[in-house]
Write a protein that holds these residues in place. Structure first.
Motif, mmCIF file in Angstrom:
data_model
loop_
_atom_site.group_PDB
_atom_site.id
_atom_site.type_symbol
_atom_site.label_atom_id
_atom_site.label_comp_id
_atom_site.label_asym_id
_atom_site.label_seq_id
_atom_site.Cartn_x
_atom_site.Cartn_y
_atom_site.Cartn_z
ATOM 1 N N GLY A 34 -18.375 -61.803 -27.663
ATOM 2 C CA GLY A 34 -18.523 -61.311 -29.026
ATOM 3 C C GLY A 34 -18.488 -62.403 -30.072
ATOM 4 N N ASP A 35 -19.154 -62.143 -31.195
ATOM 5 C CA ASP A 35 -19.194 -63.057 -32.332
ATOM 6 C C ASP A 35 -18.901 -62.276 -33.606
ATOM 7 N N ILE A 36 -18.266 -62.952 -34.559
ATOM 8 C CA ILE A 36 -18.008 -62.329 -35.853
ATOM 9 C C ILE A 36 -19.323 -62.234 -36.629
ATOM 10 N N VAL A 37 -19.646 -61.036 -37.070
ATOM 11 C CA VAL A 37 -20.830 -60.809 -37.891
ATOM 12 C C VAL A 37 -20.456 -60.795 -39.368
ATOM 13 N N ALA A 38 -19.272 -60.248 -39.690
ATOM 14 C CA ALA A 38 -18.818 -60.185 -41.080
ATOM 15 C C ALA A 38 -17.310 -60.024 -41.127
ATOM 16 N N LEU A 39 -16.704 -60.599 -42.172
ATOM 17 C CA LEU A 39 -15.278 -60.457 -42.441
ATOM 18 C C LEU A 39 -15.061 -59.467 -43.585
ATOM 19 N N ASP A 40 -13.833 -58.965 -43.719
ATOM 20 C CA ASP A 40 -13.438 -58.117 -44.851
ATOM 21 C C ASP A 40 -14.396 -56.948 -45.056
ATOM 22 N N VAL A 41 -14.714 -56.232 -43.993
ATOM 23 C CA VAL A 41 -15.672 -55.133 -44.108
ATOM 24 C C VAL A 41 -14.964 -53.841 -44.496
ATOM 25 N N GLU A 42 -15.714 -52.946 -45.086
ATOM 26 C CA GLU A 42 -15.234 -51.616 -45.461
ATOM 27 C C GLU A 42 -14.024 -51.679 -46.382
ATOM 28 N N GLY A 43 -13.903 -52.768 -47.141
ATOM 29 C CA GLY A 43 -12.779 -52.912 -48.054
ATOM 30 C C GLY A 43 -11.445 -53.074 -47.349
ATOM 31 N N ASP A 44 -11.480 -53.358 -46.065
ATOM 32 C CA ASP A 44 -10.263 -53.463 -45.259
ATOM 33 C C ASP A 44 -10.081 -54.915 -44.853
ATOM 34 N N GLU A 45 -8.992 -55.532 -45.275
ATOM 35 C CA GLU A 45 -8.762 -56.941 -44.985
ATOM 36 C C GLU A 45 -8.670 -57.244 -43.497
ATOM 37 N N GLY A 46 -8.169 -56.287 -42.742
ATOM 38 C CA GLY A 46 -7.956 -56.543 -41.321
ATOM 39 C C GLY A 46 -9.075 -56.101 -40.422
ATOM 40 N N ARG A 47 -10.235 -55.803 -40.982
ATOM 41 C CA ARG A 47 -11.330 -55.275 -40.169
ATOM 42 C C ARG A 47 -12.523 -56.226 -40.217
ATOM 43 N N ILE A 48 -13.138 -56.460 -39.066
ATOM 44 C CA ILE A 48 -14.303 -57.331 -38.957
ATOM 45 C C ILE A 48 -15.431 -56.603 -38.227
ATOM 46 N N LEU A 49 -16.635 -57.060 -38.452
ATOM 47 C CA LEU A 49 -17.768 -56.628 -37.634
ATOM 48 C C LEU A 49 -17.938 -57.661 -36.529
ATOM 49 N N PHE A 50 -18.067 -57.169 -35.300
ATOM 50 C CA PHE A 50 -17.990 -58.045 -34.133
ATOM 51 C C PHE A 50 -18.979 -57.550 -33.088
ATOM 52 N N THR A 51 -19.777 -58.458 -32.540
ATOM 53 C CA THR A 51 -20.758 -58.028 -31.544
ATOM 54 C C THR A 51 -20.067 -57.651 -30.234
ATOM 55 N N LYS A 52 -20.683 -56.722 -29.516
ATOM 56 C CA LYS A 52 -20.142 -56.264 -28.236
ATOM 57 C C LYS A 52 -21.275 -56.186 -27.217
ATOM 58 N N GLU A 53 -21.045 -56.826 -26.087
ATOM 59 C CA GLU A 53 -22.016 -56.777 -24.997
ATOM 60 C C GLU A 53 -21.682 -55.589 -24.087
ATOM 61 N N TYR A 54 -22.631 -54.678 -23.951
ATOM 62 C CA TYR A 54 -22.461 -53.513 -23.089
ATOM 63 C C TYR A 54 -23.017 -53.823 -21.705
ATOM 64 N N VAL A 55 -22.207 -53.567 -20.692
ATOM 65 C CA VAL A 55 -22.616 -53.790 -19.305
ATOM 66 C C VAL A 55 -22.524 -52.450 -18.569
ATOM 67 N N LYS A 56 -23.588 -52.067 -17.881
ATOM 68 C CA LYS A 56 -23.584 -50.798 -17.156
ATOM 69 C C LYS A 56 -22.507 -50.788 -16.078
ATOM 70 N N GLY A 64 -24.511 -54.725 -29.096
ATOM 71 C CA GLY A 64 -24.271 -53.861 -30.239
ATOM 72 C C GLY A 64 -23.251 -54.490 -31.158
ATOM 73 N N VAL A 65 -22.774 -53.730 -32.134
ATOM 74 C CA VAL A 65 -21.773 -54.230 -33.078
ATOM 75 C C VAL A 65 -20.685 -53.177 -33.243
ATOM 76 N N ASP A 66 -19.427 -53.621 -33.187
ATOM 77 C CA ASP A 66 -18.279 -52.759 -33.412
ATOM 78 C C ASP A 66 -17.552 -53.179 -34.689
#
Length: 659
Positions: free
Chosen positions: A145-167, A183-185
């Protein structure tokens, strides 16, 4: 024994011991990895976190409270040889996320992987942010995973982070995951909880957010029928606040369609996309309105070198300028206030012309700055806009902070066909450029270039009395597509000819002693060092190759089990240049002694390249030494290993050149 002879023998022994100790100390200082491998500033601007090299292959995460006495507190570290802590980023003023990169060996197949953890700035409450591997998974999750964005949704402790889905296998359960791709979580870094905000896309390779934390760009890398990457990339974008993706149509500038436009950033405030394209053979920066891509414009271009990188600032990574390298690297700021600030900082630090803004507080009133030069690895400063104070914090390489360094001078020389080849010349301190032992040091890549600035390897050689020349041979990147040509593999004859011309120029100019001329290189540079013997075995009197390519067909076959095989195959091409350009197949041509080094977890160049080169040279009755390092990757990221390698190289050159 005559007392005078005895006294002389004792003095000689003491001198040898002193020389050996000096070599070991010098090699330890230059071989030590950086004190600051990566550094970041907290949102408040009151704390810094930095990753430093510990003993050997280890890394340590350190915290400094700038308002609390500036004591350095180590909160965690890494001793695993197969993985490195590559960096830490502040999410809040008390919580960080740190990434590890490593290479594992799965039944002979080297697999790179990343993992990310969250940790408090006192070292407590460590949590894995990357998705944990499931025993049901049908594959290995490489992308942590990689950080896509910091301080999202007005929440200091929340980040957007990529997620690799494996079957996962469905045997014994109805709850197995049947999705795959990237995807992104949205992740709460305190609780570790997450929720999906971007469904996985099997062909997605990257997501890019704007400064507001909205995901606006997506890269899709297409594959061929065999599952290999085809080299074709599709760019998707979406409007602010929308969920649907649109395929990006070609950008136009002054009515000219730019099919090669590659987007890299979005400015939400102006609703424009930034990206790269070619203009007259050089990389340029273009911006275009997302609601009118036909109305693009070139915002930065050169007619001599590529504009190769955007400059960003702040936690939202807003675009503020771009950078390029002529003889020295320069930054042009789009932001007038930053341009004025950069000028002021340059005036305040005249001996350190390479000034880079590498971090900022949330309000951008406090900036982290690194200032460096050819003779200084760099100092990290904190600049406070409010007080207009510039405070030195930490040296980038503490062990070299008091070490005298050699000047690096931009030069050029004529190749055999009359082309002027740009290069950098480093002279030993106090030495006259006349009849010196010398080393030609071609860079790796080959799609790279050397730049003016501190470089530990030529500086070590210069400290040992060698003149060093680093040529930016044809096939190097940064000088436009004509200079790059077919690349340094398909057009290896041109690249190697330029590199050999560098050695001839040093000798013909009188700067170098032709009997004490060596060549050394890492990766492609190591390949060039070896191939120079195939073409002109009498030119260099010693060859040092670190992690070198030795057979172009090996390089192709090494990629066959990876998704980039088609890209490597296209890069190398087919034809007689493959055999002719593979030093492994021409061991009988070698005259100079050869020294080889390689790590056995090298994903860039498989270790068999050096193993087989050593065997072929030995079978041909040539002088060769080979050292293999267990558990190390292409960069040999281990301070003790680098120290020992520098000692071995120094002794090898001294013996081969008769110094």
């Amino acid at each position: 024994m005559n007392k005078w002879v005895a006294s002389f023998a004792a003095l000689a022994t003491a001198s040898v011991s002193a020389a050996a100790e000096d070599l070991e100390n010098t090699a330890a200082r230059f071989g030590m990895r950086e004190t600051i491998l990566q550094i970041s500033l907290s949102p408040s601007g009151d704390k810094i976190a930095y990753v430093s090299a510990g003993p050997g292959h280890t890394e340590v995460v350190n915290i400094v409270d700038l308002n609390g006495g500036a004591d350095i507190v180590s909160i965690t570290g890494n001793t695993e040889q197969i993985a490195d802590i590559t960096g830490c980023e502040w999410v809040t003023n008390s919580r960080l996320v740190c990434e590890l990169y490593g290479v594992g060996n799965a039944s002979g197949l080297l697999l790179p992987f990343t993992r990310t953890i969250a940790i408090d700035d006192d070292g407590s409450d460590m949590k894995m942010i990357s998705e944990r591997d499931s025993f049901r998974a049908l594959g290995f999750r490489q992308n942590g995973g990689d950080i896509v964005a910091l301080d999202v949704e007005g929440d200091e402790g929340r980040i957007l982070f990529t997620k690799e889905y494996v079957k996962e296998t469905t045997i014994g359960t109805r709850l197995a995951n049947d999705q795959e791709g990237l995807g992104v979580d949205s992740i709460d870094v305190f609780k570790g909880s997450s929720r999906s905000v971007e469904r996985p896309d099997a062909q997605a390779s990257r997501y890019i957010a704007d400064e507001n934390g909205d995901i606006r760009l997506k890269y899709r890398d297409l594959v061929d029928g065999s599952g290999y990457l085809s080299g074709e990339r599709v760019f998707m974008y979406r409007d602010a606040g929308k969920s649907s993706w649109n395929r990006m149509e070609p950008v136009s500038v002054n009515g000219k369609v730019r099919d090669d436009f590659a987007p890299v950033a979005v400015d939400a405030g102006r609703n424009v996309v930034y990206g790269y394209a070619k203009e007259n053979g050089f990389d340029v920066i273009i911006e275009a309105p997302l609601d009118n891509l036909a109305n693009g414009r070139i915002v930065m271009s050169r007619d001599d070198v590529d504009v190769d990188s955007l400059i960003r600032i702040g936690r939202q990574r807003r675009v503020v300028g771009a950078t390029y390298a002529t003889e020295k690297r320069a930054i042009d700021y789009f932001d007038p206030k930053l341009d004025e600030l950069a000028t002021a900082l340059g005036n305040a630090l005249p001996e350190h012309p390479l000034v880079n803004i590498i971090g900022s507080s949330a309000d951008e009133n406090k900036l982290l700055i690194v200032a460096s030069s050819d003779t200084d690895p760099g100092m990290v400063y904190l600049y406070d806009k409010t007080s207009n104070q510039l405070e030195p914090l930490l040296a980038v390489r503490e062990l070299l902070s008091e070490q005298a360094m050699s000047r690096m001078t931009p030069v050029s020389y004529k190749s055999a066909d009359g082309t002027e080849i740009p290069a950098y010349l480093t002279l030993p301190i106090g030495a006259e450029a006349k009849n010196l032992p010398a080393i030609v040091l071609p860079h790796g890549g080959p799609a790279a270039r050397d730049e003016w600035g501190f470089d530990w390897l030529p500086q070590f050689f210069a400290s040992r009395g060698y003149l060093v020349l680093q040529p930016n041979y044809r096939g190097s990147a940064g000088y436009g597509e004509d200079w790059y040509g077919k690349n340094g593999y398909q057009a290896w004859e041109t690249a190697i000819s330029d590199i050999n011309d560098a050695g001839r120029w040093l000798v013909s100019s009188g700067m170098a002693d032709g009997e004490k001329l060596a060549i050394a290189g890492w990766s492609y540079g190591g390949y060039a060092a070896l191939q120079s013997q195939v073409i002109e075995p009498d030119l260099y009197k010693a060859v040092v190759a670190i992690a070198p390519v030795t057979d172009l067909e090996y390089l192709r076959e090494d990629a066959r089990r990876y998704t980039n095989y088609s890209l490597r195959d296209e890069q190398l091409g087919q034809g007689p240049h493959i055999a002719a350009g593979s030093p492994l197949r021409h061991a009988d041509r070698f005259k100079a002694p050869v020294q080889l080094f390689h790590g056995d977890l090298d994903l860039n160049v498989d270790v068999r390249h050096s193993q087989m080169m050593a065997k072929r040279l030995e079978s041909a009755g040539k002088n060769v030494t080979y050292t293999e390092f267990d558990g190390l990757q292409h960069n040999l990221g281990d301070s003790k290993v680098r120290m020992n390698m520098l000692i071995a190289i120094d002794k090898f050159l001294a013996s081969a050149l008769g110094n």
